[in-house]
Design a protein around this motif. Structure first.
Motif, PDB file in Angstrom:
ATOM      1  N   ASP A  94       9.124 103.956  62.874  1.00  0.00           N
ATOM      2  CA  ASP A  94      10.001 103.868  61.712  1.00  0.00           C
ATOM      3  C   ASP A  94       9.649 104.998  60.745  1.00  0.00           C
ATOM      4  N   LYS A  95      10.502 106.025  60.675  1.00  0.00           N
ATOM      5  CA  LYS A  95      10.205 107.191  59.853  1.00  0.00           C
ATOM      6  C   LYS A  95      10.292 106.881  58.361  1.00  0.00           C
ATOM      7  N   THR A  96      11.142 105.900  58.011  1.00  0.00           N
ATOM      8  CA  THR A  96      11.306 105.564  56.604  1.00  0.00           C
ATOM      9  C   THR A  96      10.097 104.821  56.066  1.00  0.00           C
ATOM     10  N   LYS A 106      15.776 104.584  60.826  1.00  0.00           N
ATOM     11  CA  LYS A 106      15.480 105.979  61.163  1.00  0.00           C
ATOM     12  C   LYS A 106      14.158 106.010  61.916  1.00  0.00           C
ATOM     13  N   CYS A 111      27.258 109.447  66.790  1.00  0.00           N
ATOM     14  CA  CYS A 111      26.958 108.588  65.649  1.00  0.00           C
ATOM     15  C   CYS A 111      28.196 107.818  65.191  1.00  0.00           C
ATOM     16  N   TYR A 113      19.332 102.625  65.848  1.00  0.00           N
ATOM     17  CA  TYR A 113      18.142 103.472  65.758  1.00  0.00           C
ATOM     18  C   TYR A 113      18.589 104.938  65.836  1.00  0.00           C
ATOM     19  N   TYR A 114      18.209 105.724  64.841  1.00  0.00           N
ATOM     20  CA  TYR A 114      18.758 107.073  64.775  1.00  0.00           C
ATOM     21  C   TYR A 114      17.697 108.097  64.334  1.00  0.00           C
ATOM     22  N   LYS A 115      17.966 109.353  64.696  1.00  0.00           N
ATOM     23  CA  LYS A 115      17.165 110.469  64.162  1.00  0.00           C
ATOM     24  C   LYS A 115      17.751 110.919  62.830  1.00  0.00           C
ATOM     25  N   ASP A 116      19.065 111.149  62.831  1.00  0.00           N
ATOM     26  CA  ASP A 116      19.843 111.443  61.628  1.00  0.00           C
ATOM     27  C   ASP A 116      21.235 110.900  61.882  1.00  0.00           C
TER      28      ASP A 116
END
Length: 734
Positions: free
Chosen positions: A378-380, A359, A311, A333-336
């Motif tokens: 898109d988790k958000t 996210k 990261c 683009y990330y998981k966390d």
């Protein structure tokens, strides 16, 4: 030596109020014939210590039993030098603080602890430290990247001759090829110039002996006496070193396995390392760039763990793009986002620069007319996001420690099943175990690895040590980490190496039994060459000769006693820890007759977690069963099954082995001691049943230091089960 024994009973901290101290003195003087027995209301105070010192100097006392607080308390206060044997009887934490005052059972418990301490010291002798001939305090660092250079510089600055071995023709490793690096100092917001040139210069000026284009052909010996053969440019060089720091780094995860993210399909899908090379070469021309995090990491199909640095490295590379073209569109683009510690400031700097963080999990990458498109969950927003016209996609493909890699060679690989089916041989790459150190150990040429190939040891208490004494892992070969953590890791490992050579010079053990001068002694007259000691030693401290006789290497030993527990002939012992010693402690405990209805439970408790937990139970005044008698052991791996036989023959109603947790998240300070004890215990069940003794009378359990609040229930539950079984049928035949 001829012993003059003195017993000193502290009456402070409530001990004198809760116990009959005169009765305790009678146990020492009349029952065990101690030469002196004195009491003091503040034994650890200046005056109390002075009483003991006076008896040592003027009365010839050379063996001291201190009955008072736990041996884990005031160890320095009750240290009277190398020529005085000191044993502690814990009357505070494990007697009066966890059992009622002025109670018959509490008094019996205290008297038993006095008996055990006296019997133990009668079997003890002063350790004679092992002295290495031609001792070396040189520190060798293997790996000339950022971590290795830092470790070498730190050990040289500490005043120790240092040798650095690097397989490439120049120093610097992966970091040396970087365009710029993440910040290593406040305010942790700005890109920094590559530190490797300055680090290399500092190493050279510090007088470090550097071998480049070099590999290690052989490492023999142990701490203080490692004999290392180095291959360099077709020749060999010999170095004797005292300790080794392994800093060989990691390699990027094989991106060819990430076809689902477009690697290998689309020319403009590249890895982090390729992007770094591109920028360093001045070839980066892109108006819209996407960085995909956890490309292979945190994925059960690839690398289950977080690679820690990805990261922060992607944030750095995103800032490269913004630095070159502030109007460029940059997506991450990330998981966390795991920008730990001070790197939170770095993350915010990227946000302020206009980097867009999404996210979500990338579900598809496609290409049209040379432009890449990304589809992600898109988790958000809880929707599917789509973005296209990317010039470049950069995969953060994680890291794999070099210890997990082998040397790839092309050879014929034939599976048994294929051979049985008379099918054609399959020719392909075969992995040969990594060859970084080439140790001449009976247990193998390289460091034992943990689950994912990292050669770490006890990851909580001893973060730098490996399972080979005197060899310390640092940086990303040890665990995934960013540069700031690797810099601290390098210094930590270097200091541990220094600590190791200094301890070895004095004949002392390193962690966890720091300062212990004992080492295992072998009575070879009775050795049956069963090889159990060599096979079960967690640290490779015992080799074998051609006839399978054990060849101990004392400086490799960590004094756990696992070999002592493994030996069926009981030929292995320490000056201050032996099979007869513990057996005599068991026999010294008073076991009431069956009609007295006072059962007895013997607990063998590991000194690393179980004993501290028991002490903490006392500190918190948690009451538990007064039938329990506790004998500390160095490690449950040192448990010899004859002790259980002794306990059953003595009439104990049950035996509980209390050791560290084992398994994937093991807590054992000696790696596998409690696991070995349980394996051994499984072999005794049949014998107990054959003798008419229920196997349920002997049990193993695991605790960690924070389980102290569970210990009373654990002991009470075992006592209830023993009551249902009834008294040990051998109780009245002792």
């Amino acid at each position: 030596m001829e012993k003059k024994i003195a017993v000193y009973i502290c009456t402070g901290c409530g001990i004198g109020d809760a116990l009959d101290v005169d009765a305790l003195s009678n146990v020492a003087l009349k029952e065990y014939k101690a030469d002196i027995c004195k009491t003091d209301a503040f034994l650890c105070g200046k005056d109390g210590v002075a009483v003991i010192k006076n008896d040592i100097e003027n009365e010839g006392v050379n063996t001291v039993v201190v009955a008072g607080c736990s041996s884990r308390v005031n160890a320095d206060v009750f240290n009277f030098g190398p020529n005085v044997i000191v044993e502690r009887a814990n009357l505070r934490e494990q007697v009066i603080w966890c059992h009622p005052a002025d109670d018959e059972d509490t008094q019996m418990l205290a008297e038993d602890y006095i008996r055990m301490a006296l019997v133990k010291q009668k079997n003890m002798n002063l350790p004679e430290p092992y002295q290495v001939e031609n001792l070396s305090k040189t520190i060798m660092v293997v790996g000339g990247g950022f971590t290795g250079l830092t470790a070498a510089l730190e050990s040289a600055k500490a005043g120790y001759r240092t040798v650095l071995v690097e397989k490439e023709d120049k120093l610097g490793g992966y970091v040396g090829k970087m365009y710029k690096q993440v910040p290593l100092k406040p305010p942790f917001t700005d890109l920094e110039e590559n530190c490797i040139p300055g680090l290399v210069k500092a190493v050279e000026e510090a007088g470090v002996k550097v071998y480049t284009s070099a590999t290690i052909a052989k490492t023999a010996g142990g701490p203080g006496m490692f004999d290392v053969t180095i291959n360099q440019n077709g020749g060999t060089v010999e170095e004797r070193v005292g300790a080794i720091v392994l800093a060989t780094g990691a390699r990027p995860y094989d991106a060819s396995k990430l076809a689902h993210l477009g690697f290998g399909q689309y020319e403009n899908v590249i890895t982090q390392s390729a992007f770094e090379e591109m920028v360093a070469a001045g070839n980066m021309e892109a108006g819209k760039v996407a960085f995909i995090q956890c490309a292979g990491s945190r994925d059960q199909e690839h690398l289950p763990y977080c690679s820690a640095a990805c990261c922060v490295e992607s944030i750095k590379q995103a800032l490269y793009v913004k630095e070159k073209n502030p109007e460029a569109n940059v997506y991450v683009y990330y998981k966390d986002i795991r920008s730990n510690g001070q790197y939170e400031h770095f993350y915010k700097k990227a946000q302020q620069a206009g980097v867009i963080f999404i996210k979500g999990d990338v579900t598809a990458i496609t290409e049209s007319d040379g432009q890449l498109a990304i589809e992600a969950d898109d988790k958000t927003m809880g929707t599917t996001s789509e973005a296209d016209e990317f010039d470049l996609v950069v995969l953060a493909n994680g890291m794999v420690p070099t210890a997990a890699f082998g040397e790839m060679i092309e050879e014929e690989a034939e599976e048994e099943a294929a051979a049985a089916a008379d099918e054609p041989k399959v020719v392909g790459p075969t992995i040969i175990k990594s060859n970084m150190l080439n140790l001449e150990y009976r247990q193998g040429p390289e460091l034992p690895e943990l689950k994912y190939g990292f050669p770490d040891s006890h990851y909580i208490c001893f973060p730098y040590e490996t399972r080979r004494t005197g060899i310390y892992a640092a940086g990303v070969v040890r665990a995934p980490m960013d540069m700031l953590s690797a810099m601290e890791d390098a210094a930590g490992a270097a200091l541990k190496a220094v600590q190791c050579v200094e301890a070895t010079a004095k004949g002392e053990a390193v962690h966890p039994r720091s300062g212990d001068m004992s080492f295992p002694e072998f009575n070879m007259n009775r050795c049956t060459q069963c090889k159990r000691c060599t096979e079960e030693c967690p640290f490779g401290a015992i080799n074998e000769d051609e006839k399978a006789n054990p060849l101990p290497n004392p400086t490799r030993c960590r004094r756990c006693g696992t070999c002592m527990g493994a030996c069926p002939e009981r030929i292995i012992s320490f000056k201050n820890y032996s099979v007869p010693m513990i057996g005599n402690m068991v026999k010294a405990i008073e076991v009431p007759e069956e009609l007295d209805e006072k059962p007895r439970i013997l607990v063998f408790a590991c000194e690393n977690d179980a004993m501290p937990a028991l002490d903490m139970a006392g500190i918190n005044r948690l009451q538990y069963n007064p039938w329990v008698r506790i004998i500390p052991v160095r490690c449950l791996g040192s448990l010899n099954l004859v002790w259980i036989n002794d306990a059953m023959a003595k009439g104990f109603d049950g035996v509980l082995l209390m050791g560290c947790k084992h398994g994937d998240d093991y807590q054992c300070h000696f790696m596998k001691g409690s696991e070995l004890a349980e394996i051994r215990l499984s072999k005794i069940s049949e014998t107990l049943n054959r003798l008419g003794l229920e196997s349920e009378r002997v049990r193993a359990t695991t605790v960690n230091i924070m389980d102290y609040d569970k210990i009373p229930a654990m002991l009470d539950e075992f006592a209830e089960e023993l009551e249902e079984l009834g008294p040990n049928p051998m109780k009245d035949f002792q």
